[in-house]
Every structure is written in structure tokens, then in C-alpha cells.
Design an enzyme around this catalytic site. Structure first.
Site, mmCIF file in Angstrom:
data_model
loop_
_atom_site.group_PDB
_atom_site.id
_atom_site.type_symbol
_atom_site.label_atom_id
_atom_site.label_comp_id
_atom_site.label_asym_id
_atom_site.label_seq_id
_atom_site.Cartn_x
_atom_site.Cartn_y
_atom_site.Cartn_z
ATOM 1 N N GLU A 179 43.069 27.135 32.347
ATOM 2 C CA GLU A 179 42.280 26.209 33.167
ATOM 3 C C GLU A 179 41.485 25.255 32.294
ATOM 4 O O GLU A 179 40.301 25.499 32.010
ATOM 5 C CB GLU A 179 41.319 26.983 34.083
ATOM 6 C CG GLU A 179 42.005 27.720 35.209
ATOM 7 C CD GLU A 179 41.034 28.398 36.175
ATOM 8 O OE1 GLU A 179 39.808 28.379 35.934
ATOM 9 O OE2 GLU A 179 41.515 28.950 37.191
ATOM 10 N N TYR A 242 41.284 29.360 44.756
ATOM 11 C CA TYR A 242 40.565 30.527 45.269
ATOM 12 C C TYR A 242 40.326 30.247 46.749
ATOM 13 O O TYR A 242 39.634 29.281 47.101
ATOM 14 C CB TYR A 242 39.281 30.759 44.453
ATOM 15 C CG TYR A 242 39.648 31.488 43.171
ATOM 16 C CD1 TYR A 242 39.567 32.862 43.099
ATOM 17 C CD2 TYR A 242 40.192 30.797 42.092
ATOM 18 C CE1 TYR A 242 39.987 33.556 41.967
ATOM 19 C CE2 TYR A 242 40.630 31.478 40.959
ATOM 20 C CZ TYR A 242 40.521 32.864 40.907
ATOM 21 O OH TYR A 242 40.955 33.539 39.802
ATOM 22 N N GLU A 268 47.699 31.500 38.805
ATOM 23 C CA GLU A 268 46.540 32.328 39.172
ATOM 24 C C GLU A 268 45.973 31.846 40.491
ATOM 25 O O GLU A 268 45.785 30.656 40.694
ATOM 26 C CB GLU A 268 45.467 32.208 38.078
ATOM 27 C CG GLU A 268 44.214 33.030 38.352
ATOM 28 C CD GLU A 268 43.107 32.767 37.329
ATOM 29 O OE1 GLU A 268 43.369 32.867 36.113
ATOM 30 O OE2 GLU A 268 41.989 32.427 37.756
ATOM 31 N N TRP A 302 45.015 37.060 40.963
ATOM 32 C CA TRP A 302 43.900 37.513 40.141
ATOM 33 C C TRP A 302 43.116 38.575 40.892
ATOM 34 O O TRP A 302 42.632 38.239 41.981
ATOM 35 C CB TRP A 302 42.999 36.308 39.827
ATOM 36 C CG TRP A 302 41.870 36.582 38.905
ATOM 37 C CD1 TRP A 302 40.576 36.850 39.243
ATOM 38 C CD2 TRP A 302 41.925 36.594 37.474
ATOM 39 N NE1 TRP A 302 39.824 37.035 38.111
ATOM 40 C CE2 TRP A 302 40.615 36.877 37.018
ATOM 41 C CE3 TRP A 302 42.943 36.405 36.531
ATOM 42 C CZ2 TRP A 302 40.305 36.978 35.653
ATOM 43 C CZ3 TRP A 302 42.634 36.492 35.195
ATOM 44 C CH2 TRP A 302 41.322 36.774 34.771
HETATM 45 C C1 DCB Z 1 39.052 31.226 36.901
HETATM 46 C C2 DCB Z 1 39.460 31.876 35.600
HETATM 47 C C3 DCB Z 1 39.281 33.377 35.591
HETATM 48 C C4 DCB Z 1 38.083 33.746 36.438
HETATM 49 C C5 DCB Z 1 38.488 33.390 37.865
HETATM 50 C C6 DCB Z 1 37.406 33.660 38.886
HETATM 51 O O1 DCB Z 1 37.800 30.621 36.677
HETATM 52 F F1 DCB Z 1 40.707 31.551 35.213
HETATM 53 O O2 DCB Z 1 39.161 33.796 34.270
HETATM 54 O O3 DCB Z 1 37.837 35.135 36.344
HETATM 55 O O4 DCB Z 1 38.934 32.061 37.995
HETATM 56 O O5 DCB Z 1 36.264 32.929 38.589
HETATM 57 C C7 DCB Z 1 36.475 35.547 36.268
HETATM 58 C C8 DCB Z 1 36.453 37.048 36.511
HETATM 59 C C9 DCB Z 1 35.065 37.596 36.264
HETATM 60 C C10 DCB Z 1 34.597 37.174 34.900
HETATM 61 C C11 DCB Z 1 34.653 35.662 34.765
HETATM 62 C C12 DCB Z 1 34.177 35.165 33.389
HETATM 63 O O6 DCB Z 1 36.924 37.315 37.807
HETATM 64 O O7 DCB Z 1 35.085 39.001 36.381
HETATM 65 O O8 DCB Z 1 33.264 37.627 34.699
HETATM 66 O O9 DCB Z 1 35.989 35.241 34.981
HETATM 67 O O10 DCB Z 1 35.161 35.030 32.494
HETATM 68 C C13 DCB Z 1 37.354 29.569 37.481
HETATM 69 C C14 DCB Z 1 38.078 29.072 38.530
HETATM 70 C C15 DCB Z 1 37.624 27.971 39.265
HETATM 71 C C16 DCB Z 1 36.417 27.396 38.940
HETATM 72 C C17 DCB Z 1 35.646 27.893 37.892
HETATM 73 C C18 DCB Z 1 36.122 28.990 37.170
HETATM 74 N N1 DCB Z 1 35.948 26.286 39.664
HETATM 75 N N2 DCB Z 1 35.298 29.506 36.113
HETATM 76 O O11 DCB Z 1 36.634 25.775 40.551
HETATM 77 O O12 DCB Z 1 34.791 25.814 39.414
HETATM 78 O O13 DCB Z 1 34.393 28.759 35.661
HETATM 79 O O14 DCB Z 1 35.469 30.645 35.647
#
Ligand code: DCB
Length: 349
Positions: A179, A242, A268, A302
């Protein structure tokens, strides 16, 4: 008259056979098209589909038929890498009907850049998937450093090694940057030039396995690719969502890309909010699942972990020894729901 009854009897037997044939994990079809089965007639998916390729903007098997692969992603390997083993991946194949496994190798937050040893979890995943006849999505999990250029040299080194060792196996799919994110991280300025160089490195050793490339804004702005896609026949582009945060707007961006002929792969997605938490959004998820199926878009959910977040498929602290063989009581609400989707047991089907 006798003959007629005889015929009726056989029709009933035949009909029940068909109904029982349809129950369980997949829809069996005689025309050789996609059955969504991890194993069919005793054969795992890679044995049936062989060398993947991209034709007319969609993923196809070796024979040129469109195929949709579906499976699970690991959580960050530095935290929940213990699930990247053959027992768990085999359970996901046999009980969850997964055709695909995605080892998510974070770079930051304790990931690969400071801790090269976690690569072993990717290698274990690849070896397990080769043994199990599954596809494996090798994920260079760009996240904390939103610009993939930051670690391009390490990416080239890593993917070169993977391509050299495993490029001859049709099981491998490369995911170059999970990402990309940040206002200054653009397709033209950062992601595309990064991908060009990494693809060049991979193609020295692996001429044809599929490569999936991340897109701007956490892999949501796939339409930014339309004006200038990469020049490689077997490249696809990432869309992530998501379901609790990303609805119609994101789906329409994906639609735009598909209309322009871009091959899309959802490497994902989660049924929660974009934090990976915040509830399970079943209705919104099923709308996406329908869209993905209608457009032959492959996906990985995920994720496999027991930390107690809503997107984790295990309950808090379940299967601490990472052995698989989960009972329904080991699964979180997301786990129960996603397993149903994978087994083709939801209303959508
Ligand atoms: C993505 C990442 C993934 C993340 C998930 C859920 O991040 F590819 O690594 O996973 O989506 O957020 C989360 C885990 C947590 C962990 C966290 C920190 O589920 O347990 O603590 O990562 O590494 C996204 C997806 C979308 C957006 C932002 C993120 N968005 N992000 O649209 O703003 O910043 O992690």
C-alpha cells in the site's frame, strides 16, 4: 410402463447425485470453467490451473480460461508469522477452500528492513504452498514508509532471490508494494518507476509469473494507472478495500480501471473499518464479494491472527500453537463469515 418407472428411478438417483455434488464447497460445472475449489477431483488448484497469465485484462489459467483465486493473508509476519506454516495453510486449503496464501512481509514496525530473519516466514510459506499445490502471493508490505522508492534496493535484492529460487514454480505471484501512501507518492513519480526496476530484476529469472503492483493512496486509486500502465504482459494492479470504510466511491474507481482494461487483483481486503477493527460489515462485504466475482477479481482476506482485532479470523488467544484444525469456537465473527464466503456458503451463492 415398467420402463418408465425404471427411467424415473434413475432420474431421481441422478438428480440427487447432482444436488449432493453441488453441496459442500463449490459449484461443479462441466465446461471447464472456474469452480472456486481448492481441490477438485483430488487435484489441488495449481495442478489444475498451471501457469497463470493475464489475457484481455483478467487473470487466466494456463489454458487461457479466466480464473478467480481466493484465499487468506497472514497478518504482519513479525507478529503473527507463526501461522505461516504448512499445518495452518493446509487447513486453510482443506477446510476453508483457499486456493491462495499471502505472507505479508512488513518492512517497518519490526519488519524486514530491521529484521531480515523474518524472510524465513516467506520461504516457509512458499515451500508449504508448493507442497500443497496452492498459489502464494509474496507480499513486500510497504506501509509505514509510504514511498516504495525508499527501500527499492532491498526490494530488488529480495525479489531477485525469490525469482532465482522459485521463479520456475507456477505457484508464485509477486506483490511488489502492498500500500503506497502519502500525498507526494504518485503513480508516475514513485510507484511506476519503482515497479519498472523491480520487474526488470524479476524478469531476469522469471519470465512469466504474474506480478501485482500497488497503487496510490493505500492501493485505492487504481485509476491513476490508466494513463500510463506498465509494459509487461503479466502485470496486474492492486485494489484494497475495507468494507466498513470503503464503499461505492472506491468500487467506482475500480470499475473505471476495469473499463479501461486494467487487470485488477485485490491482494488485501477486510470486512472491518480501515483500521482492521471497528466491527464486521457483512452486508457491505457481500456487495464487494459480488462485484469481485462478477469481474473475475482474485482476492486475499486480511488476516490470520488471534490478537483480538475484528479483522482477525481467530478469537483472542485461540490456536496459540498455530496448528490449524480450528473448531468453530476458535473463530471470530469475521472468521466464521469469511470461511463461509470461501466455502461458497453465503447468500450470494
Ligand atoms: C492496511 C495494511 C495492513 C493493516 C490493514 C488494516 O492498512 F495493509 O497492514 O493492518 O490495512 O489497517 C493493520 C493490522 C493491525 C496493525 C496495523 C499496523 O490489522 O493489527 O496494528 O496494521 O501495522 C491501511 C489500510 C487503509 C488505510 C490505512 C491503512 N486507509 N493503514 O485507507 O487510510 O494506515 O494501516
Amino acid at each position: 410402463m415398467k420402463n418408465n418407472n425404471f427411467f424415473k428411478f434413475f432420474s431421481i438417483v441422478f438428480a440427487s447425485f447432482c444436488i449432493f455434488g453441488l453441496a459442500g464447497c463449490g459449484k461443479k460445472v462441466a465446461d471447464g470453467s472456474d469452480t472456486h475449489l481448492a481441490i477438485e477431483d483430488g487435484k489441488p488448484v495449481v495442478e489444475r490451473y498451471g501457469q497463470l497469465q493475464v489475457l484481455n485484462g483478467t487473470l487466466c489459467n494456463q489454458a487461457g480460461k479466466p480464473v478467480q483465486l481466493r484465499g487468506m493473508s497472514s497478518h504482519g509476519l513479525q507478529w503473527h508469522g507463526k501461522y505461516a506454516n504448512q499445518d495452518v495453510i493446509g487447513w486453510l486449503r482443506d477446510d476453508w477452500n483457499c486456493q491462495l496464501w499471502r505472507p505479508a512481509m512488513y518492512l517497518t514496525e519490526g519488519g524486514y528492513i530491521g529484521n531480515k530473519a523474518i524472510k524465513v516466514k516467506v520461504i516457509d510459506s512458499i515451500e508449504a504452498c508448493i507442497n500443497l499445490g496452492m498459489y502464494v502471493l509474496v507480499d513486500w508490505h510497504v506501509l509505514g514508509n509510504g514511498d516504495p522508492m525508499v527501500h527499492k534496493a532491498q526490494a530488488i535484492e529480495f525479489f531477485t532471490e525469490i525469482a532465482q529460487k522459485y521463479g520456475s514454480y507456477p505457484n508464485i505471484i509477486y506483490e511488489l508494494c502492498n500500500e503506497p501512501n502519502g500525498d507526494n507518492v504518485t503513480w508516475e513519480g514513485n510507484i511506476r518507476p519503482y515497479a519498472e526496476d523491480v520487474i526488470k530484476a524479476i524478469r531476469q529469472y522469471d519470465k512469466n509469473n504474474v506480478i501485482v503492483v500497488g497503487t496510490p493512496h493505500w492501493s485505492q486509486y487504481v485509476d491513476k494507472v490508466i494513463a500510463n500502465p506498465l509494459q509487461d504482459e503479466n502485470v496486474m494492479y492492486t485494489v484494497h478495500f475495507y468494507a466498513g470504510s470503503h464503499g461505492k466511491k472506491n468500487m467506482n474507481i475500480a470499475r473505471k480501471a476495469l473499463k479501461a482494461g486494467l487487470p485488477v487483483f485485490v491482494t488485501e481486503w477486510g470486512c472491518t473499518k480501515e483500521s482492521g477493527d471497528g466491527g464486521v460489515f457483512e452486508k457491505e462485504t457481500l456487495a464487494w464479494i459480488k462485484f469481485l466475482e462478477e469481474n473475475n477479481i482474485s482476492w486475499a482476506n486480511w488476516s490470520v491472527n488471534n490478537k483480538g482485532e475484528d479483522s482477525g479470523v481467530l478469537k483472542y488467544n485461540a490456536d496459540r500453537n498455530a496448528k490449524g484444525h480450528w473448531a468453530e469456537s476458535d473463530l471470530s465473527p469475521a472468521g466464521i463469515f469469511v470461511r463461509k464466503i470461501l466455502r461458497n456458503e453465503t447468500e450470494n451463492k
